[in-house]
Design an enzyme around this catalytic site. Structure first.
Site, PDB file in Angstrom:
ATOM      1  N   ARG A 101       0.840  -1.212   0.000  1.00 49.47           N
ATOM      2  CA  ARG A 101       0.000   0.000   0.000  1.00 49.47           C
ATOM      3  C   ARG A 101       0.868   1.252   0.000  1.00 49.47           C
ATOM      4  O   ARG A 101       0.540   2.240  -0.630  1.00 49.47           O
ATOM      5  CB  ARG A 101      -0.943  -0.003   1.225  1.00 49.47           C
ATOM      6  CG  ARG A 101      -1.613   1.336   1.445  1.00 49.47           C
ATOM      7  CD  ARG A 101      -2.948   1.286   2.152  1.00 49.47           C
ATOM      8  NE  ARG A 101      -2.989   0.467   3.338  1.00 49.47           N
ATOM      9  CZ  ARG A 101      -2.399   0.749   4.509  1.00 49.47           C
ATOM     10  NH1 ARG A 101      -1.687   1.852   4.649  1.00 49.47           N
ATOM     11  NH2 ARG A 101      -2.518  -0.072   5.526  1.00 49.47           N
TER      12      ARG A 101
ATOM     13  N   LYS B  63      -7.466   5.983 -19.798  1.00 46.86           N
ATOM     14  CA  LYS B  63      -7.697   6.476 -21.157  1.00 46.86           C
ATOM     15  C   LYS B  63      -6.449   6.271 -22.015  1.00 46.86           C
ATOM     16  O   LYS B  63      -6.078   5.145 -22.280  1.00 46.86           O
ATOM     17  CB  LYS B  63      -8.134   7.946 -21.096  1.00 46.86           C
ATOM     18  CG  LYS B  63      -9.212   8.223 -20.036  1.00 46.86           C
ATOM     19  CD  LYS B  63     -10.564   7.667 -20.428  1.00 46.86           C
ATOM     20  CE  LYS B  63     -11.559   7.622 -19.266  1.00 46.86           C
ATOM     21  NZ  LYS B  63     -11.819   8.904 -18.598  1.00 46.86           N
TER      22      LYS B  63
ATOM     23  N   TYR C  41     -15.420  16.417 -16.137  1.00 46.63           N
ATOM     24  CA  TYR C  41     -15.782  15.007 -16.239  1.00 46.63           C
ATOM     25  C   TYR C  41     -16.933  14.698 -15.256  1.00 46.63           C
ATOM     26  O   TYR C  41     -16.934  15.186 -14.114  1.00 46.63           O
ATOM     27  CB  TYR C  41     -14.553  14.161 -15.902  1.00 46.63           C
ATOM     28  CG  TYR C  41     -14.809  12.686 -15.860  1.00 46.63           C
ATOM     29  CD1 TYR C  41     -15.057  11.980 -17.034  1.00 46.63           C
ATOM     30  CD2 TYR C  41     -14.814  11.993 -14.653  1.00 46.63           C
ATOM     31  CE1 TYR C  41     -15.305  10.626 -16.995  1.00 46.63           C
ATOM     32  CE2 TYR C  41     -15.054  10.634 -14.610  1.00 46.63           C
ATOM     33  CZ  TYR C  41     -15.298   9.959 -15.788  1.00 46.63           C
ATOM     34  OH  TYR C  41     -15.538   8.618 -15.755  1.00 46.63           O
TER      35      TYR C  41
ATOM     36  N   ASP D 138      -6.626  18.563 -14.961  1.00 46.88           N
ATOM     37  CA  ASP D 138      -6.936  17.207 -15.416  1.00 46.88           C
ATOM     38  C   ASP D 138      -6.627  17.157 -16.910  1.00 46.88           C
ATOM     39  O   ASP D 138      -7.303  17.774 -17.728  1.00 46.88           O
ATOM     40  CB  ASP D 138      -8.407  16.893 -15.140  1.00 46.88           C
ATOM     41  CG  ASP D 138      -8.777  15.461 -15.513  1.00 46.88           C
ATOM     42  OD1 ASP D 138      -8.073  14.865 -16.360  1.00 46.88           O
ATOM     43  OD2 ASP D 138      -9.779  14.945 -14.980  1.00 46.88           O
TER      44      ASP D 138
HETATM   45  C1  LIG Z   1     -12.193   9.115 -17.210  1.00 46.13           C
HETATM   46  C2  LIG Z   1     -11.850  10.429 -16.637  1.00 46.13           C
HETATM   47  C3  LIG Z   1     -11.654  10.594 -15.266  1.00 46.13           C
HETATM   48  C4  LIG Z   1     -11.849   9.463 -14.280  1.00 46.13           C
HETATM   49  O1  LIG Z   1     -10.949   8.431 -14.502  1.00 46.13           O
HETATM   50  P1  LIG Z   1     -11.284   6.893 -14.132  1.00 46.13           P
HETATM   51  O2  LIG Z   1     -10.015   6.224 -14.475  1.00 46.13           O
HETATM   52  O3  LIG Z   1     -12.438   6.508 -14.971  1.00 46.13           O
HETATM   53  O4  LIG Z   1     -11.604   6.856 -12.678  1.00 46.13           O
HETATM   54  C5  LIG Z   1     -11.304  11.841 -14.787  1.00 46.13           C
HETATM   55  N1  LIG Z   1     -11.167  12.890 -15.625  1.00 46.13           N
HETATM   56  C6  LIG Z   1     -11.350  12.781 -16.949  1.00 46.13           C
HETATM   57  C7  LIG Z   1     -11.188  13.968 -17.818  1.00 46.13           C
HETATM   58  C8  LIG Z   1     -11.700  11.551 -17.500  1.00 46.13           C
HETATM   59  O5  LIG Z   1     -11.900  11.445 -18.810  1.00 46.13           O
END
Ligand SMILES: *Cc1c(COP(=O)(O)O)cnc(C)c1O
Length: 405
Positions: A46, A195, A98, A170
């Site tokens: 962890r 992604k 998001y 982000d």
């Molecule tokens: C998918 C996404 C998230 C969240 O990510 P997860 O891996 O699905 O938890 C956060 N911000 C953006 C812009 C995203 O496309």
């Protein structure tokens, strides 16, 4: 060393006896302690794991950071960022975020006594007015998903820093190969590794990258407290994804640009949103801070029915809530990824019911164009094909997936 080279030559785990070319997966929770030597470098997965350490060093290099943290999802990375706040602190965020982030901001964050202010991040005056001396964090996305609206990272960093606030960006839509928030003045660069970084729709992961050592210490503490670090096997999967990030991205982006150009010439679409198109409102700002337009675009097709038809008829585009994978995908944000947002709020953000988001994969681009061409045909009948049409089970119309993932 160029990052392209570095990504396929990760550092070796110190003392690894077999000199394995692929980073070994340390599938272990605990590490035997050498009491006379102060415990050793690792004790519990962890708090630290050799496979994850290698991944995090690659992620730090990718973002131009001093330290990076790998989380078990993008949302865990978002949560860890919000953990930097305490009751009474103010948070200024983009209104076009998001869906999952939005959900935390509307529900969990206010419960901790944090005051959330939503702003249009294209409007610097509005942001300047929203940031006060109580603002601890400014949180933005650029370009936004699914409208591809662009915010000026360097200018917003200046506004945040003038009031002593931290800026988190982000960057999931582009990846650090196309945009490096830390170099533009942001304090925290965030990624959903699910992604583009992973790229194969086979894991969920999240990343935070920082330069400031005190911020790094705090995030390491939060991650260890909450137990949200990425597991060893998933760390290895993400390391493998990173090896091909640059080749996937260049191919996918080139195809996305061709697809966008082709879509923009169609008279039967209301709008095509993509920073790589000359008419895009944020193109100038985007190209000052990013190396390319990315692999995601969105189109307004005129009606909800047509949006659903498109998703159902497209055979090479999976109807999924994610993006950035090697296989192309389609999403109707109003019915899928952003369905948890109230309709009035969606409308304000430009997420109309006929909006379709397209993520372009590595398939042959002529195949993708031909597929969209038949799917967009108005005559009601899909063109004959050698491939059987996909079953509609799990597609929007049949399940009406009314939740953000
Ligand atoms: C998918 C996404 C998230 C969240 O990510 P997860 O891996 O699905 O938890 C956060 N911000 C953006 C812009 C995203 O496309």
């Amino acid at each position: 060393m160029n990052i392209r080279t570095r990504l396929v030559h990760p550092p070796r785990i110190p003392g690894e006896p077999a000199r394995a070319v692929s980073t070994p997966i340390y599938q272990t929770a605990t590490f035997e302690q050498q009491l006379d030597e102060g415990g050793g470098r690792w004790d519990y997965s962890r708090s630290g794991n050799p496979t994850r350490d290698i991944l995090e060093s690659q992620l730090a290099a990718l973002d131009g950071a001093t330290r990076a943290f790998a989380f078990n999802s993008g949302m865990a990375a978002v949560s860890a960022t919000l953990r930097l706040l305490q009751s009474g602190d103010e948070l200024v965020v983009g209104e076009d975020l998001y869906g999952g982030t939005n959900r935390i901001l509307l529900d969990l964050a206010p419960r901790t006594g944090v005051v959330v202010r939503f702003v249009d991040t294209r409007n610097l005056d509005e942001i300047a007015r929203a940031i006060t001396w109580h603002t601890k964090l400014v949180f933005i996305e650029t370009p936004t998903n699914p409208r591809l609206r662009v915010a000026d990272i360097a200018a917003i960093a200046d506004l945040a820093h003038a009031r002593g606030a931290t800026l988190a960006v982000d960057n999931s839509m582009l990846s650090p190969l196309l945009q490096k928030p830390l170099e533009l003045g942001a304090d925290i660069a965030l990624q959903s590794g699910t992604k583009l970084l992973g790229g194969h729709s086979d894991l969920t992961a999240g990343v935070l990258a920082v330069r400031d050592e005190r911020l790094a210490e705090r995030l390491a503490f939060v991650q260890n407290c909450d137990g949200t670090a990425l597991a060893p096997f998933d760390s290895w999967l993400l390391l493998r994804g990173l090896e091909t990030l640059e080749v996937r991205l260049s191919r996918q982006q080139a195809s996305a640009q061709r697809l966008a150009d082709w879509l923009a010439r169609r008279p039967d679409l209301k709008a095509v949103h993509y920073p790589g198109l000359p008419g895009h409102a944020g193109a100038y700002t985007h190209y000052r801070q990013a190396a390319g337009p990315g692999v995601v675009l969105s189109i307004e097709v005129g009606s909800t029915t047509r949006a659903r038809q498109l998703a159902e008829r497209a055979r090479l585009f999976n109807t999924v809530v994610s993006f950035g994978s090697v296989s192309s995908s389609i999403c109707i944000p109003g019915a899928m990824s952003h369905a948890s947002i109230a309709p009035a709020e969606r409308a304000k953000r430009g997420i109309s019911d006929d909006l379709v988001r397209i993520s372009v994969g590595v398939e042959d681009v002529a195949d993708l164009i031909a597929d969209l061409d038949q799917a967009l045909r108005e005559d009601g009948a899909a063109a004959p094909t050698t491939r059987p049409a996909r079953s509609l089970v799990g597609k929007v119309g049949s399940k009406g997936k009314a939740e953000v993932a």
